[in-house]
Design a protein around this motif. Structure first.
Motif, PDB file in Angstrom:
ATOM      1  N   CYS A 180     -29.199  12.081  16.443  1.00  0.00           N
ATOM      2  CA  CYS A 180     -28.900  11.382  17.695  1.00  0.00           C
ATOM      3  C   CYS A 180     -30.042  10.402  17.986  1.00  0.00           C
ATOM      4  O   CYS A 180     -31.214  10.760  17.924  1.00  0.00           O
ATOM      5  CB  CYS A 180     -28.756  12.380  18.846  1.00  0.00           C
ATOM      6  SG  CYS A 180     -28.495  11.596  20.457  1.00  0.00           S
ATOM      7  N   ASP A 237     -19.410  13.273  11.114  1.00  0.00           N
ATOM      8  CA  ASP A 237     -18.225  12.712  11.757  1.00  0.00           C
ATOM      9  C   ASP A 237     -18.288  12.812  13.287  1.00  0.00           C
ATOM     10  O   ASP A 237     -17.287  12.591  13.961  1.00  0.00           O
ATOM     11  CB  ASP A 237     -16.972  13.404  11.228  1.00  0.00           C
ATOM     12  CG  ASP A 237     -17.008  14.908  11.488  1.00  0.00           C
ATOM     13  OD1 ASP A 237     -18.098  15.438  11.815  1.00  0.00           O
ATOM     14  OD2 ASP A 237     -15.947  15.532  11.369  1.00  0.00           O
ATOM     15  N   ALA A 238     -19.439  13.118  13.861  1.00  0.00           N
ATOM     16  CA  ALA A 238     -19.566  13.266  15.312  1.00  0.00           C
ATOM     17  C   ALA A 238     -19.476  11.901  15.981  1.00  0.00           C
ATOM     18  O   ALA A 238     -19.973  10.899  15.478  1.00  0.00           O
ATOM     19  CB  ALA A 238     -20.876  13.944  15.652  1.00  0.00           C
ATOM     20  N   PHE A 239     -18.813  11.866  17.113  1.00  0.00           N
ATOM     21  CA  PHE A 239     -18.734  10.634  17.884  1.00  0.00           C
ATOM     22  C   PHE A 239     -19.519  10.753  19.194  1.00  0.00           C
ATOM     23  O   PHE A 239     -19.696   9.776  19.898  1.00  0.00           O
ATOM     24  CB  PHE A 239     -17.273  10.250  18.171  1.00  0.00           C
ATOM     25  CG  PHE A 239     -16.549  11.229  19.022  1.00  0.00           C
ATOM     26  CD1 PHE A 239     -16.495  11.073  20.395  1.00  0.00           C
ATOM     27  CD2 PHE A 239     -15.895  12.321  18.458  1.00  0.00           C
ATOM     28  CE1 PHE A 239     -15.826  11.982  21.173  1.00  0.00           C
ATOM     29  CE2 PHE A 239     -15.224  13.225  19.239  1.00  0.00           C
ATOM     30  CZ  PHE A 239     -15.192  13.070  20.610  1.00  0.00           C
ATOM     31  N   MET A 240     -19.991  11.992  19.503  1.00  0.00           N
ATOM     32  CA  MET A 240     -20.783  12.212  20.691  1.00  0.00           C
ATOM     33  C   MET A 240     -21.783  13.334  20.402  1.00  0.00           C
ATOM     34  O   MET A 240     -21.470  14.277  19.694  1.00  0.00           O
ATOM     35  CB  MET A 240     -19.897  12.621  21.878  1.00  0.00           C
ATOM     36  CG  MET A 240     -20.711  12.784  23.130  1.00  0.00           C
ATOM     37  SD  MET A 240     -19.924  13.460  24.589  1.00  0.00           S
ATOM     38  CE  MET A 240     -18.269  13.015  24.562  1.00  0.00           C
ATOM     39  N   PRO A 243     -23.048   8.715  23.282  1.00  0.00           N
ATOM     40  CA  PRO A 243     -22.175   8.318  22.194  1.00  0.00           C
ATOM     41  C   PRO A 243     -22.971   8.001  20.930  1.00  0.00           C
ATOM     42  O   PRO A 243     -24.098   7.537  20.978  1.00  0.00           O
ATOM     43  CB  PRO A 243     -21.464   7.076  22.709  1.00  0.00           C
ATOM     44  CG  PRO A 243     -22.080   6.731  23.994  1.00  0.00           C
ATOM     45  CD  PRO A 243     -23.006   7.802  24.398  1.00  0.00           C
ATOM     46  N   GLY A 290     -22.937   6.224  16.985  1.00  0.00           N
ATOM     47  CA  GLY A 290     -22.279   5.239  16.131  1.00  0.00           C
ATOM     48  C   GLY A 290     -22.520   3.822  16.600  1.00  0.00           C
ATOM     49  O   GLY A 290     -23.244   3.555  17.552  1.00  0.00           O
ATOM     50  N   SER A 337     -20.399   1.826  17.936  1.00  0.00           N
ATOM     51  CA  SER A 337     -19.691   1.448  19.151  1.00  0.00           C
ATOM     52  C   SER A 337     -20.404   1.923  20.412  1.00  0.00           C
ATOM     53  O   SER A 337     -19.933   1.683  21.499  1.00  0.00           O
ATOM     54  CB  SER A 337     -18.273   2.029  19.128  1.00  0.00           C
ATOM     55  OG  SER A 337     -18.344   3.451  19.114  1.00  0.00           O
ATOM     56  N   ALA A 338     -21.520   2.588  20.240  1.00  0.00           N
ATOM     57  CA  ALA A 338     -22.247   3.097  21.397  1.00  0.00           C
ATOM     58  C   ALA A 338     -22.897   1.939  22.143  1.00  0.00           C
ATOM     59  O   ALA A 338     -23.540   1.087  21.536  1.00  0.00           O
ATOM     60  CB  ALA A 338     -23.320   4.082  20.959  1.00  0.00           C
TER      61      ALA A 338
END
Length: 141
Positions: free
Chosen positions: A3, A13-16, A23, A25, A27-28
């Motif tokens: 993180c 594969d975590a998105f959060m 968030p 990735g 897109s954060a």
């Protein structure tokens, strides 16, 4: 993967982040980092302002004594110690604080540093004029 906010290890594969909830990735959304005025720079600006006011007041008082009551060496040393040294220190501290707070919204520190530079410059110029006047008088020699 880790993180970017709290540093905990994450699944690929975590998105959060399960620890802090931020968030993960591309897109954060990133927070815009704005320069924040530190209390240290405000304190330096206040110290510079106090030194400038001390230099200004002592320059006027001792300078008037120097012009009115003749040029004594002791008064010249007092004038130098209580006006020139604090004046130079005030200019240096205030210029440092002004550079460090550039781009921030700290109006108090900006105004104090600018005022300190102006008043110290006036006091040093006044002392310079007094010393030039005394150096050109015949009684000085």
């Amino acid at each position: 993967m880790f993180c970017s906010h709290c540093g905990k290890e994450l699944a690929d594969d975590a998105f959060m982040c399960p620890n802090c909830g931020s968030p993960v990735g591309k897109s954060a959304p990133r927070k815009k980092s704005e320069p924040v005025a530190d209390a240290k720079e405000t304190g330096i600006a206040v110290i510079g302002f106090i030194l400038a006011m001390f230099s200004f007041v002592t320059g006027i008082i001792f300078g008037a004594f120097f012009l009115c009551f003749g040029s004594s060496v002791v008064l010249l040393y007092i004038l130098g110690a209580f006006t020139i040294l604090p004046g130079i220190a005030a200019i240096c501290l205030s210029a440092y604080a002004r550079v460090q707070i550039r781009g921030t919204e700290n109006a108090l520190a900006k105004n104090l540093s600018i005022t300190a530079i102006v008043f110290s410059s006036i006091a040093l110029f006044f002392v310079f004029v007094i010393m030039c006047v005394c150096a050109t008088t015949i009684e000085y020699y």
